[in-house]
Design an enzyme around this catalytic site. Structure first.
Site, PDB file in Angstrom:
ATOM      1  N   LYS A  53       0.840  -1.209   0.000  1.00  0.00           N
ATOM      2  CA  LYS A  53       0.000   0.000   0.000  1.00  0.00           C
ATOM      3  C   LYS A  53       0.872   1.255   0.000  1.00  0.00           C
ATOM      4  O   LYS A  53       0.606   2.214  -0.737  1.00  0.00           O
ATOM      5  CB  LYS A  53      -0.922  -0.008   1.230  1.00  0.00           C
ATOM      6  CG  LYS A  53      -2.026  -1.053   1.124  1.00  0.00           C
ATOM      7  CD  LYS A  53      -2.748  -1.291   2.446  1.00  0.00           C
ATOM      8  CE  LYS A  53      -3.743  -2.444   2.302  1.00  0.00           C
ATOM      9  NZ  LYS A  53      -4.377  -2.833   3.567  1.00  0.00           N
ATOM     10  N   GLN A  97      -4.460  -1.342   9.864  1.00  0.00           N
ATOM     11  CA  GLN A  97      -4.378  -2.673   9.263  1.00  0.00           C
ATOM     12  C   GLN A  97      -4.943  -3.723  10.227  1.00  0.00           C
ATOM     13  O   GLN A  97      -4.565  -3.767  11.393  1.00  0.00           O
ATOM     14  CB  GLN A  97      -2.911  -2.988   8.920  1.00  0.00           C
ATOM     15  CG  GLN A  97      -2.720  -4.285   8.174  1.00  0.00           C
ATOM     16  CD  GLN A  97      -3.335  -4.283   6.764  1.00  0.00           C
ATOM     17  OE1 GLN A  97      -3.240  -3.288   6.044  1.00  0.00           O
ATOM     18  NE2 GLN A  97      -3.981  -5.367   6.390  1.00  0.00           N
ATOM     19  N   ASP A 120     -10.705   2.965   4.373  1.00  0.00           N
ATOM     20  CA  ASP A 120     -11.117   1.556   4.264  1.00  0.00           C
ATOM     21  C   ASP A 120     -12.644   1.441   4.192  1.00  0.00           C
ATOM     22  O   ASP A 120     -13.164   0.380   3.856  1.00  0.00           O
ATOM     23  CB  ASP A 120     -10.615   0.760   5.481  1.00  0.00           C
ATOM     24  CG  ASP A 120      -9.492  -0.207   5.110  1.00  0.00           C
ATOM     25  OD1 ASP A 120      -9.312  -0.473   3.908  1.00  0.00           O
ATOM     26  OD2 ASP A 120      -8.811  -0.696   6.030  1.00  0.00           O
TER      27      ASP A 120
END
Ligand code: NAD
Length: 300
Positions: A53, A97, A120
């Site tokens: 990412k 994460q 997200d």
């Protein structure tokens, strides 16, 4: 003839477009979109994901940075870090994460992220807005990256999202990360949506009815070729590592790819299908969050 949907190539085109748009934004406003990825602990797969990412962000001109935090970090300290990033005007996207270590409640952490920076799309406010849509999402709504990537693959396969209208879609899996937001997106695009899960009866029958199948069960080759309707479009989200006869391992999806070939209209491969689109859509969300922020400030 089955079309193999090349997610790698589609993601590369999306990243190239984002790079152009980010360069133009920077030239016009001096603003560089900022993304922070918080990794707690040393989970090996997570380490690979966050590095991917970060690299992908930098390649398109986003100021992407991973912050690595110790596995024993107290929950309160993580919440403080999130709060500081919420207040930082140079940061437009925050991603924590998953999975988190067992002493940290993921729901508490995800809810602490400013919904406007929730790249997200897991904050209950964003998930709730998505769940309530009856038309395509507005530009300021941050939609979870994997379902968004699947939608773009469907757009590619069908030659436009209007073609989804009225189609029978089956989503295999009901997780908050993939299955549920995917179903909400398909519903927002006027599909007739069924959600199947581990308690669904007659799964093969449900699959055979589907014109669109999005498989996100995490079960290697669960969906057999003869479960698929001829001319179905199949998006395979599953990533499963299975042993090979030679003693090594390989990745397979949730759909028996070789059996589906020659039967369905289009299918994504694993790897090289949904995975690259997920990362590209994270970058898209970061730019989207940055633009929404500038619009609020009257600089859009
Ligand atoms: P999850 O384990 O949270 O959810 C799996 C879902 O599948 C559950 O709702 C469960 O009810 C359903 N399910 C399990 N077994 C089933 C069965 N036999 N029949 C019907 N339904 C069944 O997983 P997730 O996070 O949603 O991920 C699903 C898969 O997608 C995994 O393989 C994961 O690695 C992969 N994934 C890929 C990407 C990507 O970018 N390509 C992103 C996220 C997840």
């Amino acid at each position: 003839m089955t079309r193999i949907l090349d997610g790698k190539a589609l993601a590369a085109r999306l990243r190239a477009r984002l790079a152009d748009e980010i360069a133009a934004l920077r030239a016009r406003t001096g603003i560089v979109p900022g993304l922070r990825v918080l990794l707690v602990g040393e989970h090996p797969a997570s380490l690979v994901y966050v590095r991917t990412k970060e690299r992908a962000a930098r390649e398109v001109g986003i100021d992407g940075r991973v912050e690595r935090l110790p596995v024993e970090l107290p929950e309160a300290s993580l919440l403080e870090r999130v709060s500081a990033l919420n207040a930082d005007p140079t940061v437009h996207g925050i991603l924590v994460q998953l999975p988190l270590p067992p002493h940290i409640d993921p729901a508490r952490v995800l809810t602490a992220i400013d919904p406007a920076k929730d790249v997200d799309g897991f904050h209950p406010l964003n998930a709730g807005r998505l769940a309530q849509l009856s038309s395509p999402p507005p530009a300021d709504l941050l939609v979870p990256c994997t379902p968004r990537g699947c939608l773009l693959l469907l757009e590619e396969a069908l030659g436009g999202l209007e073609a989804l209208r009225g189609k029978r879609a089956l989503v295999l899996g009901r997780s908050t990360v993939v299955g549920r937001p995917m179903a909400a997106l398909l519903l927002a695009h006027d599909c007739t949506v069924t959600i199947a899960h581990s308690r669904t009866r007659e799964l093969a029958h449900e699959c055979r009815r589907a014109e669109i199948l999005v498989a996100a069960a995490g079960r290697p080759e669960l969906v057999r070729g003869d479960w698929l309707a001829p001319d179905a479009v199949v998006i395979d989200v599953g990533i499963n590592r299975v042993p090979t006869a030679e003693g090594g391992s390989r990745l397979v999806g949730d759909v028996a790819f070789d059996e589906a070939l020659g039967r369905v209209a289009a299918i994504t491969p694993v790897p090289g299908g949904v995975g690259p689109m997920t990362v590209a859509c994270l970058l898209e969300n970061t730019l989207r969050a940055c633009r929404a922020r500038l619009a609020v400030e009257g600089r859009g």
